[in-house]
Design an enzyme around this catalytic site. Sequence first.
Site, PDB file in Angstrom:
ATOM      1  N   THR A 179      58.463  52.825  58.471  1.00  0.00           N
ATOM      2  CA  THR A 179      58.355  51.367  58.581  1.00  0.00           C
ATOM      3  C   THR A 179      59.691  50.763  58.990  1.00  0.00           C
ATOM      4  O   THR A 179      59.750  49.879  59.859  1.00  0.00           O
ATOM      5  CB  THR A 179      57.876  50.750  57.263  1.00  0.00           C
ATOM      6  OG1 THR A 179      56.679  51.399  56.848  1.00  0.00           O
ATOM      7  CG2 THR A 179      57.613  49.266  57.418  1.00  0.00           C
ATOM      8  N   ASP A 180      60.770  51.232  58.395  1.00  0.00           N
ATOM      9  CA  ASP A 180      62.105  50.776  58.802  1.00  0.00           C
ATOM     10  C   ASP A 180      62.358  51.085  60.275  1.00  0.00           C
ATOM     11  O   ASP A 180      62.876  50.252  61.031  1.00  0.00           O
ATOM     12  CB  ASP A 180      63.181  51.471  57.964  1.00  0.00           C
ATOM     13  CG  ASP A 180      63.450  50.778  56.641  1.00  0.00           C
ATOM     14  OD1 ASP A 180      63.063  49.600  56.488  1.00  0.00           O
ATOM     15  OD2 ASP A 180      64.052  51.409  55.760  1.00  0.00           O
TER      16      ASP A 180
END
Length: 390
Positions: A179-180
């Site tokens: 996600t990052d």
Amino acid sequence: MAGPLTGIKVLDLSRILAGPWATQVLADYGAEVWKIERPEKGDDTRHWGPPYVKDEQGEDTAESAYYLAANRGKKSIEVDMTSADGQAAIYKLVTQADIVVENYKVGGLKKYGLDYESIKKIRKDVIYCSITGFGQDGPYANRAGYDAMIQAMGGLMSITGEKDSLPGGGPQKVGVATTDLMTGMYAVSGILAALYHRTQTNEGQQIDIALLDTQVACLANQGSSYLVSGDVPQRLGSAHPNIVPYQAMKVQDGYILLAVGNDDQFQKCCNVLGCIEVGENKNFATNALRVKHRETLIPLLESYFIKQKLDYWLAALSEVHVPCGPINSIDRVFENPQIKHRKMAFELEHPTAGKVPQVGNPVRFSQTPITYHAAPPTLGQHTDEILKSK
């Protein structure tokens, strides 16, 4: 040769991963990136070890492998943004910066005069990218957000892992902070779009990008399938929800990842396996039918795959153009001849470690190739160089 973003200057107020990943990509593309770090402590990920890179005497340096993954090509400047002198130093850099990237909590930089409204008074055409857990507005806007919790909240963990009924079943996070990383990549694309807009209008703008929004966007076909059908996707291990057979299969000495994408490939697969009757079975004639009857089909195929070793099946299936591959451990990934040919691992000179390993950027420009010019900087390595020259 200069990169495509040569001449663009980036003021990087971010830390951890999503922001630094974005600014590393911009640095790879040729931008000059000024990484603002807390005096003595720096980016949190500097301390996220072991492992730490070794110096030439075999001793740990202060540079963690985690930090090295997301900070090459930048210039580190130690600045105390909570002080008037520190803020004045940053303001001076803002006058020259095309882009500002930050990942503080909503409103967290306003008390230092470093929020978008304050910064655009100094440079009105600045592109100001704000990365947060939940965005600049909404009921969760003031909450902190980290990758693993967003993988959970954003639905990714509900579709990752084996079924609850199987050994080892249950929700799993992805093995990297996906996600990052995707938020960082969306930040890059947004920044580049805003740069183009500025060339047409001379206008700057703020980019609001949230980890949760990114994770929901990256549900991709799984999110779309739910919205279309109303059926909640479930965990399927390595299997694909919409394509069958498309998953890991056990062979004599391990596993093969089979990726049959159409009916023709399925017939070829059955021919190679020696189960022509399976290919001719009317219940498996189309992908839709194979999805419907996956619980019957997969055990049949597995009973044939187990008869030979991995290399046999890789060669036989590849010869008839049925997509498949080994499930490599990371050491085998970097030994792969294609990865070596593409130079996806390389080294950069480093002031305390001699050389540090790096993983390459996957983008290949034909006219402005990426040149890796500097290792991730030591804390404050460029403070005097930048602040005294600006």
